[in-house]
Design an enzyme around this catalytic site. Structure first.
Site, PDB file in Angstrom:
ATOM      1  CE  LYS A 129      -2.344   3.299   2.549  1.00  0.00           C
ATOM      2  NZ  LYS A 129      -1.582   4.255   1.737  1.00  0.00           N
ATOM      3  CD  GLU A 135      13.805   0.679   8.610  1.00  0.00           C
ATOM      4  OE1 GLU A 135      14.249   1.716   9.144  1.00  0.00           O
ATOM      5  OE2 GLU A 135      14.477  -0.371   8.515  1.00  0.00           O
ATOM      6  CB  CYS A 165      13.364   8.911   8.219  1.00  0.00           C
ATOM      7  SG  CYS A 165      14.233   7.854   7.065  1.00  0.00           S
ATOM      8  CD  GLU A 197      10.444  12.643  11.553  1.00  0.00           C
ATOM      9  OE1 GLU A 197       9.298  12.284  11.862  1.00  0.00           O
ATOM     10  OE2 GLU A 197      11.148  12.023  10.746  1.00  0.00           O
TER      11      GLU A 197
HETATM   12  P1  NAP Z   1       2.662   8.350   7.758  1.00  0.00           P
HETATM   13  O1  NAP Z   1       1.642   9.388   7.879  1.00  0.00           O
HETATM   14  O2  NAP Z   1       2.924   7.481   8.934  1.00  0.00           O
HETATM   15  O3  NAP Z   1       2.242   7.469   6.493  1.00  0.00           O
HETATM   16  C1  NAP Z   1       3.013   6.402   6.043  1.00  0.00           C
HETATM   17  C2  NAP Z   1       2.114   5.384   5.385  1.00  0.00           C
HETATM   18  O4  NAP Z   1       1.210   4.887   6.353  1.00  0.00           O
HETATM   19  C3  NAP Z   1       1.279   5.940   4.245  1.00  0.00           C
HETATM   20  O5  NAP Z   1       1.141   4.955   3.249  1.00  0.00           O
HETATM   21  C4  NAP Z   1      -0.050   6.191   4.921  1.00  0.00           C
HETATM   22  O6  NAP Z   1      -1.159   6.155   4.046  1.00  0.00           O
HETATM   23  C5  NAP Z   1      -0.109   5.005   5.846  1.00  0.00           C
HETATM   24  N1  NAP Z   1      -1.068   5.135   6.937  1.00  0.00           N
HETATM   25  C6  NAP Z   1      -1.553   6.266   7.487  1.00  0.00           C
HETATM   26  N2  NAP Z   1      -2.472   5.948   8.432  1.00  0.00           N
HETATM   27  C7  NAP Z   1      -2.549   4.601   8.453  1.00  0.00           C
HETATM   28  C8  NAP Z   1      -3.328   3.675   9.193  1.00  0.00           C
HETATM   29  N3  NAP Z   1      -4.207   4.069  10.109  1.00  0.00           N
HETATM   30  N4  NAP Z   1      -3.154   2.358   8.955  1.00  0.00           N
HETATM   31  C9  NAP Z   1      -2.272   1.940   8.012  1.00  0.00           C
HETATM   32  N5  NAP Z   1      -1.527   2.772   7.270  1.00  0.00           N
HETATM   33  C10 NAP Z   1      -1.657   4.084   7.503  1.00  0.00           C
HETATM   34  O7  NAP Z   1       4.083   8.922   7.352  1.00  0.00           O
HETATM   35  P2  NAP Z   1       4.419   9.909   6.143  1.00  0.00           P
HETATM   36  O8  NAP Z   1       4.007  11.270   6.550  1.00  0.00           O
HETATM   37  O9  NAP Z   1       3.932   9.353   4.866  1.00  0.00           O
HETATM   38  O10 NAP Z   1       6.008   9.784   6.091  1.00  0.00           O
HETATM   39  C11 NAP Z   1       6.837  10.542   6.872  1.00  0.00           C
HETATM   40  C12 NAP Z   1       7.307   9.758   8.087  1.00  0.00           C
HETATM   41  O11 NAP Z   1       7.962   8.567   7.647  1.00  0.00           O
HETATM   42  C13 NAP Z   1       8.346  10.514   8.885  1.00  0.00           C
HETATM   43  O12 NAP Z   1       8.098  10.339  10.255  1.00  0.00           O
HETATM   44  C14 NAP Z   1       9.654   9.851   8.487  1.00  0.00           C
HETATM   45  O13 NAP Z   1      10.677   9.968   9.435  1.00  0.00           O
HETATM   46  C15 NAP Z   1       9.222   8.430   8.301  1.00  0.00           C
HETATM   47  N6  NAP Z   1      10.157   7.696   7.438  1.00  0.00           N
HETATM   48  C16 NAP Z   1      10.959   6.754   8.013  1.00  0.00           C
HETATM   49  C17 NAP Z   1      11.879   6.073   7.227  1.00  0.00           C
HETATM   50  C18 NAP Z   1      12.781   5.031   7.829  1.00  0.00           C
HETATM   51  O14 NAP Z   1      13.362   4.281   7.053  1.00  0.00           O
HETATM   52  N7  NAP Z   1      12.926   4.955   9.140  1.00  0.00           N
HETATM   53  C19 NAP Z   1      11.975   6.346   5.869  1.00  0.00           C
HETATM   54  C20 NAP Z   1      11.141   7.317   5.313  1.00  0.00           C
HETATM   55  C21 NAP Z   1      10.227   7.984   6.125  1.00  0.00           C
HETATM   56  P3  NAP Z   1      -1.806   7.488   3.431  1.00  0.00           P
HETATM   57  O15 NAP Z   1      -0.745   8.133   2.635  1.00  0.00           O
HETATM   58  O16 NAP Z   1      -2.920   6.959   2.610  1.00  0.00           O
HETATM   59  O17 NAP Z   1      -2.247   8.328   4.583  1.00  0.00           O
END
Ligand code: NAP
Length: 485
Positions: free
Chosen positions: A180, A255, A289, A386
């Site tokens: 997804k 992650e 991240c 962040e």
């Molecule tokens: P996010 O809001 O957590 O979303 C990530 C994914 O989760 C998206 O596909 C999102 O879908 C989905 N999601 C949201 N709510 C969900 C739920 N209730 N159940 C299942 N899936 C759900 O994060 P983001 O804003 O896209 O990304 C930024 C974050 O990712 C930052 O905190 C960054 O540090 C972290 N990150 C970490 C790494 C690592 O390797 N550690 C790498 C890259 C990014 P939708 O888009 O449809 O809402």
């Protein structure tokens, strides 16, 4: 748009080898953050479509797991070649939906291909053990098997490579997948469906579903056929998914978010530190991240470092990602800009001084000026939050112990960086920092050969390196008795 780019831009989901829409007929608009214009739509699927994708993946798993590692490696090598043959088109698609510069997008697509190739090779080296038996008439084997159907949820900031780090090891070990992608950048995820179909992965091995995060996420977490959930995204959502998978006791890889410190000691090579700081801060407009969230600079070098960093930040060329020479694209959306503005406002109120940028860019939309703030203090919000934007707060410290303690004062533990010319200090600081990734005199360190993953609330498990395949494998102990020996 390149002709090939539109070929990869599928406005449908890939389930059981077919391109389909949502049962409801509903869709989600995908917007180019550089223009604010809609570039296309993707299906708004929910639980029912996700369940069908999981069932297709389970059916495909029965035969896919029996293929040889060599066969899977050959297909993965074809996939690698297909990605590289279409690198420009895939990069253009990525820039259009995500905003990063075309050069960075090409780099990301290249990285995706590199993960696929790495796991094509690693998949052929999944060894078991023959263990000395305590019984004369029995033998002990330890074997490794693919876990089964995996669910993979990925974020918008690296919509291609975050999926590569999951699909690579999954496919190499004989798992099947339901992915997804993030709703803001689904096309780069769906492009994996096009690529996998064209290189000949069997139907159902890879399925890609877009739509309601809550509904798709709940099905992936609760369906007992899914044996592993791998998630890249925020710590907040990650924690929720860990709880939701508990009901069916799945393996999880997480992650999650970061709060990277970047330490510069008085004895550092200033040129090198500034160069590393620029890369570790402003890549992808600060939306990674592993981007530096907090700069800690020793008193003796502080003023020179701030002056140099501000000068370099002012030079960055901000513009649409597809424009020649763009170094920093827009932020993903207006909400991201508002967060950055709030954090800068908070810093100003608490005595911080904006020495570069500090405001929305003249280009409008979600473009933001590369920003440097001096006089940062632990009372400011970005000490714990962040930023996810092009803002560099610079804190001053006096001693090594103080720097380590400030750097560790966070619930996160993903990446950290430090610059020093003293070898003894390099080891002391490296051992003192509670982080999963450490850059010593380097600002960009991610590579497919090394294990990537955070400590503390930054995650569970590793992606990349030989470690990255382990989470896709179950270990089985086999005792063969009655051998009459
Ligand atoms: P996010 O809001 O957590 O979303 C990530 C994914 O989760 C998206 O596909 C999102 O879908 C989905 N999601 C949201 N709510 C969900 C739920 N209730 N159940 C299942 N899936 C759900 O994060 P983001 O804003 O896209 O990304 C930024 C974050 O990712 C930052 O905190 C960054 O540090 C972290 N990150 C970490 C790494 C690592 O390797 N550690 C790498 C890259 C990014 P939708 O888009 O449809 O809402």
């Amino acid at each position: 748009m390149l002709q090939k780019t539109s070929h990869f831009m599928r406005q449908a989901n890939f389930i059981d080898g077919a391109w389909v829409g949502a049962d409801s007929g509903k869709s989600i608009d995908v917007v180019n953050p550089a223009t604010g214009l809609t570039i296309g739509t993707v299906p708004r699927c929910g639980r029912a479509e996700t369940r069908r994708a999981i069932e297709a993946a389970e059916r495909a798993f029965r035969s896919w797991k029996k293929t040889s590692a060599d066969h899977r490696a050959k297909l993965l090598r074809k996939l690698h070649d297909a990605i590289m043959d279409n690198q420009d088109a895939l990069a253009e698609l990525l820039t259009l939906e995500q905003g990063k510069s075309f050069a960075e997008a090409k780099g990301e697509v290249g990285m995706s291909a590199a993960y696929v190739l790495w796991y094509a090779e690693e998949g052929r080296r999944v060894y078991g053990d023959v263990v000395p038996s305590p019984w004369a008439d029995r033998r002990i084997l330890v074997t490794k098997e693919p876990v089964g159907v995996i669910g993979a949820v990925t974020p918008w900031n690296f919509p291609s490579s975050m999926l590569a780090r999951k699909l690579g090891p999954a496919l190499a070990t004989g798992c099947t997948a339901v992915a997804k992608p993030a709703s803001q950048t689904p096309f780069s995820g769906l492009a994996w469906g096009v690529l996998c179909e064209e290189v000949g992965f069997p139907r159902g091995v890879v399925n890609i579903v877009t739509g309601s995060a809550g509904e798709i996420g709940d099905e992936l977490c609760e369906n007992p056929l899914v044996r592993k959930l791998t998630f890249t995204g925020s710590t907040e959502i990650g924690k929720m998914l860990i709880q939701k998978t508990a009901g069916t006791v799945k393996k999880v890889s997480m992650e999650l978010g970061g709060n990277a410190p970047f330490l510069v000691f008085d004895d550092a090579d200033l040129d090198r530190a500034v160069e590393g700081a620029m890369a570790a801060k402003y890549r992808n407009s600060g939306q990674t991240c592993v981007c530096t969230n907090r700069f800690f600079v020793q008193a003796g070098i502080y003023d020179r470092f701030v002056e140099r960093l501000a000068a370099e930040a002012d030079k960055l060329r901000v513009g649409p990602g597809m424009d020649e020479g763009t170094q920093q694209g827009p932020l993903i959306d207006d909400k991201a800009v508002e967060k950055v503005e709030e954090l800068i406002g908070d810093a100003r109120e608490k005595g911080g001084k904006v020495v570069a940028g500090g405001a929305r860019h003249a280009l409008g939309g979600s473009f933001f000026q590369p920003t440097v703030i001096s006089g940062a203090t632990p009372a400011m919000r970005f000490m714990q939050e962040e930023i996810f934007g092009p803002v560099a707060p610079v804190f001053r410290f006096e001693t090594e112990e103080e720097a380590i303690s400030l750097a560790n004062d966070t619930v996160f533990g993903l990446a950290c960086y430090f610059y020093t010319g003293d070898l003894g200090r390099a080891f002391r600081v490296m051992e003192g920092l509670k982080y999963g990734l450490v850059g010593v005199n380097e600002g960009i360190i991610t590579t497919v050969e090394a294990p990537f993953g955070g400590l503390k609330e930054s995650g569970i498990g590793k992606e990349g390196g030989h470690q990255g395949i382990e989470d896709y494998l179950d270990t089985k102990y086999v005792c063969i008795g009655g051998l009459g020996l």
